[in-house]
Design an enzyme around this catalytic site. Structure first.
Site, PDB file in Angstrom:
ATOM      1  N   ASP A 205      34.872   5.487  35.870  1.00  0.00           N
ATOM      2  CA  ASP A 205      33.708   5.125  36.679  1.00  0.00           C
ATOM      3  C   ASP A 205      32.908   6.324  36.890  1.00  0.00           C
ATOM      4  O   ASP A 205      31.783   6.541  37.317  1.00  0.00           O
ATOM      5  CB  ASP A 205      33.989   4.627  37.787  1.00  0.00           C
ATOM      6  CG  ASP A 205      32.507   4.064  38.584  1.00  0.00           C
ATOM      7  OD1 ASP A 205      31.781   3.420  37.997  1.00  0.00           O
ATOM      8  OD2 ASP A 205      32.542   4.385  39.739  1.00  0.00           O
ATOM      9  N   MET A 286      28.072   1.606  44.081  1.00  0.00           N
ATOM     10  CA  MET A 286      26.434   1.904  43.696  1.00  0.00           C
ATOM     11  C   MET A 286      26.389   2.878  42.713  1.00  0.00           C
ATOM     12  O   MET A 286      25.091   3.255  42.299  1.00  0.00           O
ATOM     13  CB  MET A 286      25.914   2.007  44.976  1.00  0.00           C
ATOM     14  CG  MET A 286      25.735   1.095  46.149  1.00  0.00           C
ATOM     15  SD  MET A 286      24.897  -0.440  45.448  1.00  0.00           S
ATOM     16  CE  MET A 286      23.302   0.402  45.286  1.00  0.00           C
ATOM     17  N   ARG A 287      27.263   3.760  42.060  1.00  0.00           N
ATOM     18  CA  ARG A 287      27.367   4.486  41.274  1.00  0.00           C
ATOM     19  C   ARG A 287      26.412   4.222  39.887  1.00  0.00           C
ATOM     20  O   ARG A 287      25.608   5.006  39.393  1.00  0.00           O
ATOM     21  CB  ARG A 287      28.613   5.217  40.705  1.00  0.00           C
ATOM     22  CG  ARG A 287      28.548   6.348  40.298  1.00  0.00           C
ATOM     23  CD  ARG A 287      29.849   7.027  39.678  1.00  0.00           C
ATOM     24  NE  ARG A 287      30.079   7.608  40.904  1.00  0.00           N
ATOM     25  CZ  ARG A 287      31.226   7.386  41.721  1.00  0.00           C
ATOM     26  NH1 ARG A 287      32.054   6.847  41.322  1.00  0.00           N
ATOM     27  NH2 ARG A 287      31.764   8.113  42.759  1.00  0.00           N
ATOM     28  N   ALA A 288      26.697   3.036  39.303  1.00  0.00           N
ATOM     29  CA  ALA A 288      25.827   2.437  38.116  1.00  0.00           C
ATOM     30  C   ALA A 288      24.316   2.399  38.406  1.00  0.00           C
ATOM     31  O   ALA A 288      23.775   2.770  37.510  1.00  0.00           O
ATOM     32  CB  ALA A 288      26.572   0.963  37.975  1.00  0.00           C
TER      33      ALA A 288
END
Length: 690
Positions: A205, A286-288
């Site tokens: 991720d 929320m990284r995506a």
């Protein structure tokens, strides 16, 4: 010393790479906007992964740096906390400083922590008596490219440090009495071959984009790849000159896009589209969303647009989501193109900040995150019951369920699906090993915490135990005539730092697949336990192997490998039924461990035997099956193999035969009833560590 002519030899041109459009685009988007977070390139060997990465660095614009700054600070925006600072800020309208090419820094798999983040400058500390910082590779890579080939083989603690620095844009060093923080913004590129093991999902991720690379199956494409490579090897300079115009055009386009990226608009409409797509794919965190937003802006700048459009979101999502859909180490990465199109179509319902009343755009049927159909769990088909034994075939009664199972030595039947996996505790091999770094058993390693000094001669500067060295030399300073600053050292003063960390082990599963084990509930529980321990092995960077025995012999169904998903696939295709050649299974395991010991002598093994102990086939003509099994277990113990025996016997009458095998092996016995979410690996850990 390297020949200067070789150093000046050109790399294979980026523009000459055949195919791999997604790989080249992902690299270019990161070059335009390093905040995207880097690229992870997954692919089989020999697919030009490294070639493309090294070629990209030559296209990056030259950088202006503060003269003499070891950290590559920009004169117009110097790092306020630079260890070589403070630097005077210059007017961006009047460039100052010196020009240098963007750096391509390669991080070797065997690098140490101090080489990555930097450490105390021992030469100055010992000769001048001052505490100074020696920068590491993170400092060298600032404003350039940091390339990690075979990132899945990199030690976990190095991966954590690397990805933390990539995410924060700074490196923090707290070691050897040094406290330093410096800027470390770089384009992170990692390549890996999935056959050699996977990265943990939480590490996946941290990479912004991921690309799957495969060799083309088209004959014309393969011919062109070979033709260009042979031409480059025959005349590197001439080949590079032939592609110089295309390279210059690409480099200029990167520079223009870098200047444009700050003015690209990302309005609320496209932000809502991004959020809706990420929600449809049910990604964690929320990284995506952030990565897709940055990558979409970079793609808009790359194509010369002033604002992000749906086309940019589609491209960014296709590169940013595949590795974030993985919930489990055994999930295959990738993204269904049709599912992405469905998510983008449904996202249109969310572009209005105040959507109309109603269902509000549920996820489409069959798309990720959609509701399960017919009561099946998401992503899993309903398990089919194993086929019944053919009429008239001799059978042994299955315990607990009364099912009939084959008693002959034929092909048998597929094992039932594994029971639900569970989280296990750490399974350890007792003692302190000298194995490869990992996350399981205690071991003497090149990394880890310093536990004590040793009088052994250090092999490198990083191994010097500084306090002990100073203490050893201090009483002799006057005798040696020291009158000024610094320290007078001799070879016999040096002390080595003994470090203790964790090692990866070889976990070899020996599974009884005979008819007496084939009762559905029992074999499902056994398979579930093996699957749970496989998940744990994946996270702890172990090798795994599997031996099964049934009928008249044993089979090494999975040679020791770091690819734990391969073990899961073999577990799913295991067949059961027939007699119980327990001795043969243990002897086959012994041969497998002996062969692996020659290939990987530092990796300590742990054997996990799952059986009810009802041996019915002897290893010798006329021998007693159980006696032969105990003798085989004793041979494993004599080889120094640590074994755990899982007793799978059930029913009101228990013979306790597995206990005899466990005593012969010198290992603990764990009953099948103890294979629960709280105790499987915990019992093993406690027993083998005793």
């Amino acid at each position: 010393m390297t020949d200067p002519a070789l150093q000046a030899a050109p790399h294979f041109p980026f523009s000459a790479v055949v195919g791999h459009d997604d790989l080249r685009l992902a690299l270019l988007l990161n070059a335009v906007h390093p905040g995207v977070g880097g690229v992870l390139v997954r692919g089989e060997k020999g697919t030009a992964k490294s070639t493309a990465v090294r070629a990209l660095a030559a296209l990056l614009p030259e950088l202006r740096v503060v003269p003499g700054c070891r950290f590559g600070c920009a004169p117009e925006h110097p790092d306020p906390g630079c260890p070589d600072g403070p630097h005077q800020r210059t007017d961006p309208a009047h460039p100052a400083g010196e020009l240098r090419a963007a750096q391509l820094i390669e991080l070797p798999v065997g690098a140490t922590e101090d080489r990555l983040v930097g450490s105390l400058d021992l030469e100055r500390a010992l000769s001048e008596g001052v505490r100074a910082y020696q920068p590491g590779l993170l400092a060298d890579a600032h404003r350039g490219v940091l390339y990690v080939d075979e990132v899945n083989l990199l030690h976990d603690h190095l991966v954590d440090l690397l990805l933390d620095a990539a995410a924060m844009g700074r490196a923090h060093v707290e070691r050897d009495g040094v406290s330093v923080s410096h800027a470390a913004r770089f384009l992170l590129v990692g390549t890996m071959n999935p056959e050699e093991g996977e990265l943990r999902p939480q590490l996946l991720d941290r990479f912004g984009l991921t690309v799957e690379v495969r060799a083309a199956r088209d004959v014309d494409t393969r011919v062109e790849v070979v033709r260009r490579r042979l031409a480059f090897e025959a005349d590197p300079v001439g080949f590079a000159a032939a592609w110089a115009a295309a390279e210059t055009e690409t480099a200029e386009r990167i520079a223009v896009a870098q200047q444009r990226i700050g003015s690209v608009r990302l309005d609320d409409r496209e932000l809502r589209r991004i959020a809706a797509v990420c929600a449809a794919f049910d990604v964690d965190g929320m990284r995506a969303d952030l990565v897709i937003a940055r990558a979409a802006a970079a793609h808009a700048a790359w194509r010369g647009a002033d604002a992000v459009a749906e086309e940019d979101v589609r491209v960014a999502a296709r590169l940013a989501l595949p590795h974030r859909r993985r919930r489990d180490p055994f999930d295959e990465p990738g993204i269904d193109e049709q599912a992405l199109e469905d998510a983008l179509r449904d996202a249109a319902e969310h572009l209005d900040p105040q959507p109309p009343d109603g269902d509000g755009g549920g996820t489409p049927g069959g798309s990720p995150g959609g509701p399960p159909e017919d009561g099946a769990s998401s992503g899993e088909a309903p398990a089919a019951a194993p086929p019944p034994a053919p009429a008239g075939e001799p059978t042994e009664p299955g315990e607990a369920t009364g099912q009939a199972v084959p008693a002959g030595d034929g092909p048998g039947q597929l094992a039932p699906p594994p029971a639900n996996p569970f989280r296990t505790r750490r399974l350890e091999v007792p003692g302190i090993g000298e194995g490869v770094p990992g996350r399981r058993s205690r071991a003497r390693t090149d990394t880890g915490r310093v536990v004590r000094p040793s009088t052994a001669t250090p092999a490198r500067a990083a191994d010097v135990h500084l306090p002990a060295t100073i203490v050893a030399a201090a009483p002799y300073q006057r005798v040696r005539g020291r009158t000024g600053p610094g320290l007078s050292l001799r070879h016999e003063d040096l002390r080595q730092a003994v470090r203790e960390g964790r090692e990866g082990n070889l976990v070899l599963f020996v599974v009884d697949a005979s008819g007496s084990m084939a009762a559905r509930t029992r074999m499902g529980a056994v398979s579930g336990a093996v699957l749970s321990l496989l998940r744990d092995a994946y996270q702890r960077r172990d090798k795994v192997g599997m031996v099964t025995f049934r009928g008249l012999g044993a089979e090494l169904v999975l040679p020791p490998t770091s690819s734990v998903p391969a073990a899961q696939a073999r577990l799913g295709s295991m067949r059961t039924g027939g007699r119980t050649p327990l001795a043969s299974g243990l002897l086959r395991a012994r041969r497998a461990l002996a062969a692996e010991r020659l290939r990987d002598p530092r990796r300590r093994p742990l054997l996990v035997l799952l059986t009810d102990g009802r041996a019915t086939v002897a290893a010798r003509a006329g021998g007693d099956p159980l006696v032969d099994a105990c003798r085989a277990a004793g041979l494993l113990a004599a080889d120094g193999v640590h074994s755990v025996v899982v007793d799978c016997e059930r029913g009101p009458v228990r013979l306790g035969l597995a206990g005899r095998v466990a005593r012969a092996a010198g290992g603990p016995l764990v009953t099948l009833d103890e294979l629960s979410a709280d105790s499987v690996a915990g019992v093993v850990t406690t027993a083998v560590s005793a």
